[in-house]
Scaffold this motif. Structure first.
Motif, PDB file in Angstrom:
ATOM      1  N   VAL A 139       0.849  -1.280   0.055  1.00  0.00           N
ATOM      2  CA  VAL A 139       0.077  -0.008  -0.179  1.00  0.00           C
ATOM      3  C   VAL A 139       0.894   1.300   0.056  1.00  0.00           C
ATOM      4  O   VAL A 139       1.659   1.384   0.851  1.00  0.00           O
ATOM      5  CB  VAL A 139      -0.579   0.123   1.265  1.00  0.00           C
ATOM      6  CG1 VAL A 139      -1.891   1.087   0.934  1.00  0.00           C
ATOM      7  CG2 VAL A 139      -1.487  -1.231   1.461  1.00  0.00           C
ATOM      8  N   THR A 140       0.624   2.020  -0.904  1.00  0.00           N
ATOM      9  CA  THR A 140       1.365   3.417  -0.772  1.00  0.00           C
ATOM     10  C   THR A 140       0.088   4.453  -0.534  1.00  0.00           C
ATOM     11  O   THR A 140      -0.630   4.601  -1.493  1.00  0.00           O
ATOM     12  CB  THR A 140       1.990   3.696  -2.134  1.00  0.00           C
ATOM     13  OG1 THR A 140       3.181   2.760  -2.185  1.00  0.00           O
ATOM     14  CG2 THR A 140       2.544   5.006  -1.890  1.00  0.00           C
ATOM     15  N   ASP A 154       8.460   6.182  -0.516  1.00  0.00           N
ATOM     16  CA  ASP A 154       7.539   5.549  -0.281  1.00  0.00           C
ATOM     17  C   ASP A 154       6.924   4.396  -1.119  1.00  0.00           C
ATOM     18  O   ASP A 154       6.541   3.250  -0.632  1.00  0.00           O
ATOM     19  CB  ASP A 154       6.235   6.612  -0.446  1.00  0.00           C
ATOM     20  CG  ASP A 154       5.206   6.558   0.744  1.00  0.00           C
ATOM     21  OD1 ASP A 154       5.012   5.408   0.972  1.00  0.00           O
ATOM     22  OD2 ASP A 154       4.592   7.649   1.170  1.00  0.00           O
ATOM     23  N   LEU A 155       6.920   4.647  -2.563  1.00  0.00           N
ATOM     24  CA  LEU A 155       6.573   3.386  -3.354  1.00  0.00           C
ATOM     25  C   LEU A 155       7.631   2.207  -3.324  1.00  0.00           C
ATOM     26  O   LEU A 155       7.418   1.122  -3.320  1.00  0.00           O
ATOM     27  CB  LEU A 155       6.329   3.773  -4.689  1.00  0.00           C
ATOM     28  CG  LEU A 155       5.770   2.794  -5.759  1.00  0.00           C
ATOM     29  CD1 LEU A 155       4.653   2.331  -5.386  1.00  0.00           C
ATOM     30  CD2 LEU A 155       5.881   3.550  -7.234  1.00  0.00           C
ATOM     31  N   MET A 182       9.434   1.439  -0.891  1.00  0.00           N
ATOM     32  CA  MET A 182       8.991   0.738   0.388  1.00  0.00           C
ATOM     33  C   MET A 182       7.923  -0.063   0.284  1.00  0.00           C
ATOM     34  O   MET A 182       8.050  -1.384   0.825  1.00  0.00           O
ATOM     35  CB  MET A 182       8.754   1.606   1.658  1.00  0.00           C
ATOM     36  CG  MET A 182      10.104   2.210   1.995  1.00  0.00           C
ATOM     37  SD  MET A 182       9.648   3.745   3.183  1.00  0.00           S
ATOM     38  CE  MET A 182       8.946   2.959   4.671  1.00  0.00           C
ATOM     39  N   THR A 183       6.985   0.173  -0.498  1.00  0.00           N
ATOM     40  CA  THR A 183       5.757  -0.631  -0.792  1.00  0.00           C
ATOM     41  C   THR A 183       6.149  -2.052  -1.624  1.00  0.00           C
ATOM     42  O   THR A 183       5.639  -3.374  -1.469  1.00  0.00           O
ATOM     43  CB  THR A 183       4.821   0.183  -1.570  1.00  0.00           C
ATOM     44  OG1 THR A 183       4.324   0.985  -0.692  1.00  0.00           O
ATOM     45  CG2 THR A 183       3.520  -0.933  -1.846  1.00  0.00           C
ATOM     46  N   ARG A 237       1.402   2.285   7.452  1.00  0.00           N
ATOM     47  CA  ARG A 237       2.096   1.078   6.830  1.00  0.00           C
ATOM     48  C   ARG A 237       2.163   0.002   7.489  1.00  0.00           C
ATOM     49  O   ARG A 237       1.913  -1.031   6.766  1.00  0.00           O
ATOM     50  CB  ARG A 237       3.524   1.599   6.236  1.00  0.00           C
ATOM     51  CG  ARG A 237       4.103   0.702   5.199  1.00  0.00           C
ATOM     52  CD  ARG A 237       5.451   1.147   5.063  1.00  0.00           C
ATOM     53  NE  ARG A 237       5.422   2.615   3.945  1.00  0.00           N
ATOM     54  CZ  ARG A 237       5.192   2.157   2.687  1.00  0.00           C
ATOM     55  NH1 ARG A 237       4.948   1.326   2.287  1.00  0.00           N
ATOM     56  NH2 ARG A 237       5.343   3.267   1.794  1.00  0.00           N
ATOM     57  N   THR A 241      -0.694  -2.321   7.602  1.00  0.00           N
ATOM     58  CA  THR A 241      -1.254  -3.161   6.409  1.00  0.00           C
ATOM     59  C   THR A 241      -0.084  -4.457   6.087  1.00  0.00           C
ATOM     60  O   THR A 241      -0.422  -4.816   5.174  1.00  0.00           O
ATOM     61  CB  THR A 241      -1.247  -2.294   4.955  1.00  0.00           C
ATOM     62  OG1 THR A 241       0.170  -1.735   4.762  1.00  0.00           O
ATOM     63  CG2 THR A 241      -2.056  -1.230   5.459  1.00  0.00           C
TER      64      THR A 241
END
Ligand SMILES: Nc1ncnc2c1ncn2[C@@H]1O[C@H](COP(=O)(O)OP(=O)(O)OP(=O)(O)O)[C@@H](O)[C@H]1O
Ligand SMILES: [Mg+2]
Lengths: 318, 262
Positions: free
Chosen positions: A85-86, A149-150, A152-153, B99, B102
């Motif tokens: 999830v981002t 952020d992405l 890390m996802t 985060r 999830t």
């Protein structure tokens, strides 16, 4: 589309209210594995709420959802193992450096040390973060932070990815770079649910698009299907005087005229061939045109047409 | 992976995260050490002569340093609690918490990471404050085994108070609230046997002082450090710490999970 394809996300009748305020009023979604699905809607439509429910952050008040066959409420941990999830708001640890943030994710994804290091190094390169890897995330610009952020996802190589407004606040170049990253991901077989307010983005990326407005899906289909919902493309001809407009209107019978603006709207697909024949036709009739604008329908038109309509039910595309 | 392996592994990861935070921003740790050291100096050098005389006919400043140190050590624990509540409350405002929620990890690991980190931090400040006390005349007579028991008792009360402050940090709507809520903890050693014996207090205060959780802990510490009588205080101290730890763990866990319903 055949029904034998597997669905990565399927939801029926999702509802959510905060007090008296109904935020989601029965949402059905069916997203095929390996595709990009875009959820479009204005501020407050319920996009983030949908993502938060489907990513196990909050519980729906009603309805069912499955991610890759796992029930959202009964098998939440199985779902969490599959998804990435981002969110709309940055979810990086501001006190840690970029590399430490990625290491943290590698540890939480239970990669072994060597594999974790490899994955982190790979992502730093892929997302062009090598130069800033040792700086605290709090010093990153919006675009850098979004990339981290992405990244890390993606550490845990999720099969289903939620991206809530992934390009909000990015400059055009970063936006295009982000689009390319998203396309590459899907080429690798993952499924993506993204939300956006930019219709162009959905048009560029998505296999299917749904419009969310006031907690309800008011239309759903491929971008092409949705564009067909509204009056087609046209060419607007501008004239210098009334006589020119009159003459052109007599020649081009299928057109609509606007006497005040001295313009004539002619249905057209906007292609070069049809434009040339239109101009030839005017030439032969010795009509001079002061200006010309080509208008091809885009999702903006669809959106405005649909949301401008008081009765949403009539606009359902399915 | 079994739940236990997962719990240990993810708590360890979150502990590393918190230790990185502390190492990068050491000012909070320094403040946590500074407050009890100042109180120690104040009580030993400003009030110590008079208060020492109050302990007995031959009491002096040195006797008072011995008497007050267990109380100062609990002030250290309480002051660290404030730091814990603040960092938990601040952490909960960070997007990364969403985060974590999830991810397929041991859910309370965010909290256990904070607790482990804070316990380590508190033990470091306790060591520093003990060092300062030794410099101003604290002369314990404990054997190595008794020192080990002192360490055990201090760890127990630190774990209990840390879980309480994690819960207080979670229940706070703002960082300011989180910094105020644990404040009364710093007063508890004063309203107990930390600074003066309770039999010198008026009845109502004395009743509170005798029955509050910090008093048996401080009496146990005194007993171990100086060979004074411990009696039932050891059992009471263990019982208080166990009850506070369990209740506050459950409270904190419920607070952390509640936002899923929101
Ligand atoms: N925790 C909450 N408590 C009360 N109302 C909420 C809460 N979360 C969301 N809402 C309301 O639900 C509605 C939908 O919010 P949501 O964030 O899903 O919209 P969105 O489509 O993501 O909007 P945006 O484009 O602004 O991000 C809004 O009216 C919002 O005020
Ligand atoms: Mg949103």
């Amino acid at each position: 589309m055949t029904r034998s394809v597997r669905s990565a996300i399927s939801a029926t009748g999702l509802r959510k209210s905060y007090g008296d305020k109904v935020v989601l009023d029965g949402i059905d979604l069916e997203i095929v594995e390996g595709t990009i699905f875009a959820l479009l809607g204005p501020n407050g439509a319920g996009k983030t709420t949908t993502v938060r429910i489907l990513s196990t952050l909050i519980n729906a008040d009603g309805g069912d959802a499955r991610i890759a066959g796992h029930d959202l409420s009964r098998q939440a941990d199985a779902v969490r193992a599959l998804i990435g999830v981002t969110g709309q708001f940055s979810a990086v640890d501001n006190l840690l450096t970029g590399r430490e943030n990625l290491r943290l994710m590698a540890d939480l994804c239970h990669l072994d040390r060597a594999a974790g290091h490899r994955r982190v190094d790979h992502l730093l390169v892929q997302f062009d973060l090598v130069d800033v890897a040792g700086k605290p995330a709090s010093t990153y610009s919006g675009g850098l932070r979004r990339r981290l952020d992405l990244a890390m996802t993606l550490v845990g190589e999720p099969r289903v990815i939620f991206l809530d407004e992934p390009t909000a606040g990015l400059d055009p170049r970063s936006r295009r770079a982000m689009w390319q990253i998203i396309r590459d991901l899907v080429a690798g077989g993952v499924t993506i649910l993204l939300t956006t307010q930019y219709l162009e983005e959905a048009d560029q990326l998505a296999d299917r698009v749904a419009f969310l407005d006031h907690g309800r899906l008011i239309a759903e289909g491929t971008p092409r299907e949705l564009k067909r919902l509204i009056p087609g493309g046209h060419v607007v001809l501008q004239f210098a005087d009334q006589a020119g407009l009159d003459a052109a209107a007599r020649t081009l019978t299928a057109s609509t005229r606007d006497d005040a603006a001295l313009t004539l709207q002619v249905p057209s697909d906007g292609g070069v061939g049809s434009l040339r024949s239109l101009l030839d036709q005017l030439d032969r009739a010795s009509i001079s045109v002061a200006g010309l604008a080509v208008h091809t329908p885009d999702l903006d038109d669809v959106f405005l047409t649909l949301t401008g309509q008081p009765d949403h039910e009539r606009a359902m595309a399915r | 992976m079994s739940t236990l392996t997962l719990a240990v592994r993810d708590s360890g990861t979150m502990l590393r995260r918190n230790l990185l935070h502390m190492r990068r921003y050491p000012s909070l740790t320094l403040m946590l050490i500074g407050v009890p050291v100042i109180i120690l100096l104040l009580f030993v050098y400003v009030f110590g002569g008079t208060l020492g005389a109050g302990l007995g006919p031959s009491g002096d400043r040195g006797d008072y340093a011995n008497y007050v140190t267990p109380g100062i050590l609990l002030i250290t624990v309480a002051s660290a609690a404030q730091g814990t509540a603040i960092s938990v409350a601040m952490d909960m405002t960070e997007g990364i918490i969403a985060r974590f929620r999830t991810m397929a990890i041991f859910r309370p690991s965010v909290l256990t990471g904070h607790v482990l980190g804070s316990v380590i931090q508190t033990m470091v400040s306790i060591a520093a404050v003990t060092g300062a006390a030794l410099l101003v005349g604290f002369r314990p007579t404990a054997t190595p085994l008794e020192w080990l028991a002192v360490f055990g008792v201090l760890t127990m009360i630190t774990v209990a108070v840390t879980w309480l402050s994690v819960a207080l940090g979670l229940v706070s709507e703002s960082v300011e609230t989180a910094s105020n809520l644990p404040m009364p903890l710093v007063l508890l050693p004063f309203l107990g046997s930390g600074f003066v014996p309770t039999d010198s207090m008026p009845t109502a205060v004395r009743w509170f002082a005798d029955y509050q959780p910090f008093t048996p802990v401080m009496e146990t510490l005194r007993g171990l450090l100086f060979g004074t009588g411990i009696g039932a205080n050891a059992i009471l101290a263990v019982a208080w710490c166990a009850v506070i730890t369990v209740l506050c763990f459950l409270w904190a866990k419920a607070l952390y999970n509640r936002s899923r319903a929101a």
